[in-house]
Design a protein around this motif. Structure first.
Motif: not given
Length: 371
Positions: A40-42, A53-55, A117-118, A193-195
């Protein structure tokens, strides 16, 4: 409430919530599972100023298994599931295929201009099983079990809000294949969530602008205006009020607010907690009666909108005190046998077109009240 924490075979946390001491809470997960690996990355969308989110790992998640292979049922008769006990009341565990997982990390830019940004898809995703009965739904629970689910939501909100990097906690339930549910067992999820989510960001901007313009709190003023108007009020209890919003997006949509404004579930008082099960179960049961007895169970999404958590330095989030905890419940079924699809205007431009006037929806939800 009794809380018992244990670990599954791959290291994920499992928590049982019980109203009394129950056997089997020390049962061991005997499945030969590999450690969960996520990718997972955002990524930041600079045009809309929001994170996506890209999963890729979620492509392999469980998809509509037959009832006798349900991973959310208890482990019985030699069949091993996500829940090692032979029975349970409420169980919460880390999702095996999480959209967000792990500790936070810095955002990095892929380009010289800093547009792309990621960051790590940090956070946590949990599954909440409301009952061990595979064929039940939340509306089938009794008030004691609904109160236990509320206690579990509250406990998880408190614990997840304290994790490093977590900015918002969202407890929700998706019910029905039409919604996209891939497991039929009655359950919900929790995302940490991280945001701050885009929807909450928009709410906070509107709240700040309203306060600057009028000096009042937008949430309080909306609730007061809906109560004064009365046409869209569905249920008005001592400690809760439910109404169809004036500009409802969905065919049948209800917002449920505690009368005393609080930022999140942890701040509810005892009186509101005591009354919630009867109020919420009544709303869910009315939803199942909207389209008549011959229609299958109404698909819906129900989610708690909670204030963002404080930043890591412990200071209060600027808009937290002005936010109002509330639950939003809606269905995509617009009439008997027909669904509301998000087509060009909704999906492409974010402009909803609602075929059911909110006043008509509220009237119908009052008509199907329990006798």
């Amino acid at each position: 409430m009794k809380k018992t924490s244990t670990r599954l075979a791959d290291g994920r946390e499992l928590i049982y919530y019980d109203t009394h001491d129950s056997p089997g809470r020390d049962a061991v997960d005997r499945r030969p599972l590999d450690t969960v690996a996520t990718s997972s990355e955002i990524r930041h969308d600079p045009l809309l100023d929001e994170w996506i989110a890209v999963t890729a790992h979620r492509q392999a998640r469980t998809y509509h298994p037959p009832p006798d292979e349900c991973p959310l049922c208890p482990s019985r008769n030699g069949r091993l599931t996500e829940i090692p006990a032979e029975d349970y009341e409420v169980a919460v565990f880390e999702n095996r295929f999480p959209s967000l997982a792990g500790p936070p990390g810095p955002a990095t830019a892929e380009d010289a201009g800093g547009l792309f940004l990621r960051a790590p898809g940090a956070g946590r995703c949990e599954v909440v099983c409301f009952t061990s009965d595979h064929d039940a739904s939340f509306a089938d629970l009794d008030e004691d079990r609904a109160a236990l689910v509320l206690a579990a939501w509250t406990d998880r909100t408190a614990e997840l809000s304290a994790l490093p990097g977590v900015r918002q906690v969202f407890c929700f339930e998706n019910r029905g294949r039409e919604i996209g549910v891939t497991l039929g067992h009655p359950h919900g999820q929790i995302y940490a969530y991280p945001f701050v989510t885009p929807r909450t960001e928009r709410m906070l901007r509107s709240v700040a602008a309203h306060q600057k313009r009028t000096g009042g709190n937008l949430f309080d003023d909306i609730v007061a205006a809906e109560r004064a108007d009365g046409r869209r009020v569905v249920l008005d209890a001592e400690h809760w009020i439910a109404f169809v919003p004036h500009a409802a997006h969905w065919p049948y949509e209800v917002h449920l607010y505690p009368r005393r404004r609080v930022p999140d579930l942890t701040a509810l008082d005892d009186a509101a907690r005591a009354e919630f099960p009867a109020v919420y179960l009544e709303l869910l049961r009315r939803f199942d009666r909207i389209f008549g007895p011959d229609e299958p169970p109404t698909p819906y999404i129900a989610g708690w909108h909670q204030a963002p958590t404080g930043p890591e330095d412990g200071k209060d989030w600027a808009g937290r005190a002005d936010f109002a905890l509330h639950l939003e419940l809606f269905t995509i079924r617009r009439t008997s046998g027909k669904l509301k699809y998000l087509a060009g205007s909704e999906s492409g431009m974010g402009v909803f077109v609602n075929d059911v006037p909110p006043e008509a929806a509220a009237e119908r939800l009052r008509e199907v009240a329990s006798k």
